[in-house]
Design a protein around this motif. Structure first.
Motif, PDB file in Angstrom:
ATOM      1  N   VAL A  57       0.810  -1.227   0.000  1.00  0.00           N
ATOM      2  CA  VAL A  57       0.000   0.000   0.000  1.00  0.00           C
ATOM      3  C   VAL A  57       0.842   1.274   0.000  1.00  0.00           C
ATOM      4  CG1 VAL A  57      -1.971  -1.089   1.121  1.00  0.00           C
ATOM      5  CG2 VAL A  57      -0.299   0.122   2.497  1.00  0.00           C
ATOM      6  N   GLY A  58       2.109   1.166   0.322  1.00  0.00           N
ATOM      7  CA  GLY A  58       2.983   2.332   0.315  1.00  0.00           C
ATOM      8  C   GLY A  58       3.560   2.633   1.688  1.00  0.00           C
ATOM      9  N   ARG A  59       4.668   3.330   1.660  1.00  0.00           N
ATOM     10  CA  ARG A  59       5.387   3.637   2.899  1.00  0.00           C
ATOM     11  C   ARG A  59       4.659   4.692   3.731  1.00  0.00           C
ATOM     12  NH1 ARG A  59       7.743  -0.331   0.398  1.00  0.00           N
ATOM     13  NH2 ARG A  59       9.915  -0.151  -0.138  1.00  0.00           N
ATOM     14  N   ILE A  60       4.181   5.729   3.060  1.00  0.00           N
ATOM     15  CA  ILE A  60       3.565   6.839   3.784  1.00  0.00           C
ATOM     16  C   ILE A  60       2.295   6.412   4.521  1.00  0.00           C
ATOM     17  CG2 ILE A  60       2.493   9.114   3.532  1.00  0.00           C
ATOM     18  CD1 ILE A  60       4.676   9.733   1.464  1.00  0.00           C
ATOM     19  N   PRO A  61       1.382   5.640   3.903  1.00  0.00           N
ATOM     20  CA  PRO A  61       0.212   5.206   4.681  1.00  0.00           C
ATOM     21  C   PRO A  61       0.581   4.384   5.919  1.00  0.00           C
ATOM     22  CG  PRO A  61      -0.199   4.868   2.348  1.00  0.00           C
ATOM     23  CD  PRO A  61       1.248   5.261   2.490  1.00  0.00           C
ATOM     24  N   VAL A  62       1.622   3.583   5.820  1.00  0.00           N
ATOM     25  CA  VAL A  62       2.073   2.776   6.965  1.00  0.00           C
ATOM     26  C   VAL A  62       2.623   3.690   8.059  1.00  0.00           C
ATOM     27  CG1 VAL A  62       3.771   1.059   7.718  1.00  0.00           C
ATOM     28  CG2 VAL A  62       2.441   0.675   5.634  1.00  0.00           C
ATOM     29  N   MET A  63       3.396   4.693   7.671  1.00  0.00           N
ATOM     30  CA  MET A  63       3.934   5.643   8.657  1.00  0.00           C
ATOM     31  C   MET A  63       2.811   6.438   9.321  1.00  0.00           C
ATOM     32  SD  MET A  63       7.430   7.155   6.983  1.00  0.00           S
ATOM     33  CE  MET A  63       6.713   7.710   5.459  1.00  0.00           C
ATOM     34  N   VAL A  64       1.840   6.862   8.529  1.00  0.00           N
ATOM     35  CA  VAL A  64       0.719   7.632   9.072  1.00  0.00           C
ATOM     36  C   VAL A  64      -0.090   6.778  10.044  1.00  0.00           C
ATOM     37  CG1 VAL A  64      -1.468   8.748   8.472  1.00  0.00           C
ATOM     38  CG2 VAL A  64       0.588   9.246   7.153  1.00  0.00           C
ATOM     39  N   PHE A  65      -0.349   5.521   9.668  1.00  0.00           N
ATOM     40  CA  PHE A  65      -1.107   4.620  10.537  1.00  0.00           C
ATOM     41  C   PHE A  65      -0.386   4.415  11.866  1.00  0.00           C
ATOM     42  CE2 PHE A  65      -2.027   0.288  12.030  1.00  0.00           C
ATOM     43  CZ  PHE A  65      -3.390   0.419  12.252  1.00  0.00           C
ATOM     44  N   GLY A  66       0.923   4.138  11.829  1.00  0.00           N
ATOM     45  CA  GLY A  66       1.695   3.951  13.062  1.00  0.00           C
ATOM     46  C   GLY A  66       1.716   5.200  13.926  1.00  0.00           C
ATOM     47  N   SER A  67       1.863   6.350  13.299  1.00  0.00           N
ATOM     48  CA  SER A  67       1.868   7.611  14.037  1.00  0.00           C
ATOM     49  C   SER A  67       0.509   7.889  14.663  1.00  0.00           C
ATOM     50  CB  SER A  67       2.246   8.768  13.112  1.00  0.00           C
ATOM     51  OG  SER A  67       3.551   8.597  12.630  1.00  0.00           O
ATOM     52  N   LEU A  68      -0.545   7.597  13.932  1.00  0.00           N
ATOM     53  CA  LEU A  68      -1.892   7.829  14.439  1.00  0.00           C
ATOM     54  C   LEU A  68      -2.197   6.946  15.647  1.00  0.00           C
ATOM     55  CD1 LEU A  68      -4.548   9.370  13.979  1.00  0.00           C
ATOM     56  CD2 LEU A  68      -5.262   7.478  12.520  1.00  0.00           C
ATOM     57  N   ILE A  69      -1.828   5.675  15.579  1.00  0.00           N
ATOM     58  CA  ILE A  69      -2.038   4.755  16.707  1.00  0.00           C
ATOM     59  C   ILE A  69      -1.248   5.241  17.925  1.00  0.00           C
ATOM     60  CG2 ILE A  69      -1.672   2.401  17.564  1.00  0.00           C
ATOM     61  CD1 ILE A  69      -3.968   2.585  15.614  1.00  0.00           C
ATOM     62  N   CYS A  70      -0.020   5.659  17.710  1.00  0.00           N
ATOM     63  CA  CYS A  70       0.812   6.168  18.805  1.00  0.00           C
ATOM     64  C   CYS A  70       0.196   7.420  19.411  1.00  0.00           C
ATOM     65  CB  CYS A  70       2.216   6.453  18.282  1.00  0.00           C
ATOM     66  SG  CYS A  70       3.358   7.003  19.553  1.00  0.00           S
ATOM     67  N   PHE A  71      -0.283   8.313  18.586  1.00  0.00           N
ATOM     68  CA  PHE A  71      -0.905   9.556  19.045  1.00  0.00           C
ATOM     69  C   PHE A  71      -2.132   9.263  19.899  1.00  0.00           C
ATOM     70  CE2 PHE A  71      -3.885  13.083  18.249  1.00  0.00           C
ATOM     71  CZ  PHE A  71      -3.125  14.148  18.697  1.00  0.00           C
ATOM     72  N   ILE A  72      -2.967   8.363  19.437  1.00  0.00           N
ATOM     73  CA  ILE A  72      -4.190   8.015  20.165  1.00  0.00           C
ATOM     74  C   ILE A  72      -3.864   7.330  21.487  1.00  0.00           C
ATOM     75  CG2 ILE A  72      -6.244   6.527  20.105  1.00  0.00           C
ATOM     76  CD1 ILE A  72      -6.338   7.143  17.053  1.00  0.00           C
ATOM     77  N   CYS A  73      -2.925   6.392  21.469  1.00  0.00           N
ATOM     78  CA  CYS A  73      -2.550   5.680  22.699  1.00  0.00           C
ATOM     79  C   CYS A  73      -2.038   6.633  23.770  1.00  0.00           C
ATOM     80  CB  CYS A  73      -1.486   4.627  22.406  1.00  0.00           C
ATOM     81  SG  CYS A  73      -2.123   3.179  21.575  1.00  0.00           S
ATOM     82  N   GLY A  74      -1.269   7.626  23.354  1.00  0.00           N
ATOM     83  CA  GLY A  74      -0.726   8.586  24.308  1.00  0.00           C
ATOM     84  C   GLY A  74      -1.802   9.303  25.110  1.00  0.00           C
ATOM     85  N   PHE A  75      -2.939   9.516  24.501  1.00  0.00           N
ATOM     86  CA  PHE A  75      -4.030  10.204  25.194  1.00  0.00           C
ATOM     87  C   PHE A  75      -4.840   9.293  26.107  1.00  0.00           C
ATOM     88  CE2 PHE A  75      -3.374  13.340  21.831  1.00  0.00           C
ATOM     89  CZ  PHE A  75      -3.322  14.484  22.606  1.00  0.00           C
ATOM     90  N   PHE A  76      -4.732   7.983  25.909  1.00  0.00           N
ATOM     91  CA  PHE A  76      -5.533   7.062  26.711  1.00  0.00           C
ATOM     92  C   PHE A  76      -4.892   6.670  28.037  1.00  0.00           C
ATOM     93  CE2 PHE A  76      -8.122   6.417  22.942  1.00  0.00           C
ATOM     94  CZ  PHE A  76      -9.378   6.309  23.510  1.00  0.00           C
ATOM     95  N   TYR A  77      -3.612   6.912  28.225  1.00  0.00           N
ATOM     96  CA  TYR A  77      -2.962   6.531  29.484  1.00  0.00           C
ATOM     97  C   TYR A  77      -3.631   7.140  30.714  1.00  0.00           C
ATOM     98  CZ  TYR A  77       0.815   3.991  27.231  1.00  0.00           C
ATOM     99  OH  TYR A  77       1.530   3.067  26.522  1.00  0.00           O
ATOM    100  N   PRO A  78      -3.962   8.426  30.710  1.00  0.00           N
ATOM    101  CA  PRO A  78      -4.597   8.992  31.917  1.00  0.00           C
ATOM    102  C   PRO A  78      -5.978   8.410  32.219  1.00  0.00           C
ATOM    103  CG  PRO A  78      -3.771  10.742  30.507  1.00  0.00           C
ATOM    104  CD  PRO A  78      -3.645   9.465  29.740  1.00  0.00           C
ATOM    105  N   PHE A  79      -6.630   7.858  31.213  1.00  0.00           N
ATOM    106  CA  PHE A  79      -7.979   7.319  31.405  1.00  0.00           C
ATOM    107  C   PHE A  79      -7.999   5.828  31.717  1.00  0.00           C
ATOM    108  CE2 PHE A  79      -8.347  10.903  28.413  1.00  0.00           C
ATOM    109  CZ  PHE A  79      -9.036  11.768  29.246  1.00  0.00           C
ATOM    110  N   THR A  80      -6.828   5.208  31.731  1.00  0.00           N
ATOM    111  CA  THR A  80      -6.727   3.783  32.026  1.00  0.00           C
ATOM    112  C   THR A  80      -6.740   3.598  33.539  1.00  0.00           C
ATOM    113  OG1 THR A  80      -5.393   3.508  30.042  1.00  0.00           O
ATOM    114  CG2 THR A  80      -5.391   1.694  31.601  1.00  0.00           C
ATOM    115  N   VAL A  81      -7.721   2.863  34.048  1.00  0.00           N
ATOM    116  CA  VAL A  81      -7.883   2.732  35.494  1.00  0.00           C
ATOM    117  C   VAL A  81      -7.683   1.306  36.005  1.00  0.00           C
ATOM    118  CG1 VAL A  81      -9.378   4.743  35.701  1.00  0.00           C
ATOM    119  CG2 VAL A  81     -10.387   2.517  35.254  1.00  0.00           C
TER     120      VAL A  81
END
Length: 110
Positions: A57-81
């Motif tokens: 599918v290409g390098r850029i979509p893979v990089m964007v997907f990995g970055s997006l998952i990392c970005f989202i995960c970073g915000f969920f740490y404070p809400f993990t109980v």
């Protein structure tokens, strides 16, 4: 690409010093060893899959997907109980590390 890689690495490495204390406050002090292990396990498992995906599918979509998952995960740490939720989030966060650097390395090699 250098700045992208630097910011990506900083995003999960800056969390690392606080994670053992956070896990202890959740009541999972005995699971501290799993913080890195789960992260690296899914990163390692995701790399062959993301490499093949980068070829199709290409390098850029893979990089964007990995970055997006990392970005989202970073915000969920404070809400993990719960300990299980925290360790599950570490699995998912590690998954992003199998995608972004793999896509970046393939992009640079091209």
């Amino acid at each position: 690409m250098c700045l992208s890689s630097l910011l990506f690495s900083m995003s999960f490495n800056m969390l690392l010093p606080e994670l053992p204390d956070y896990l202890t406050r959740l009541g999972g002090g005995e699971y501290k060893g799993y913080i890195i292990a789960l992260f690296m396990l899914t990163a390692g498992l995701a790399r062959p899959f993301s490499g093949k995906l980068a070829d199709t599918v290409g390098r850029i979509p893979v990089m964007v997907f990995g970055s997006l998952i990392c970005f989202i995960c970073g915000f969920f740490y404070p809400f993990t109980v719960t300990v299980a939720g925290f360790l599950g989030l570490r699995l998912l966060h590690g998954f992003s590390t199998g995608f972004k650097p793999t896509g970046t390395a393939a992009f640079i090699a091209d």
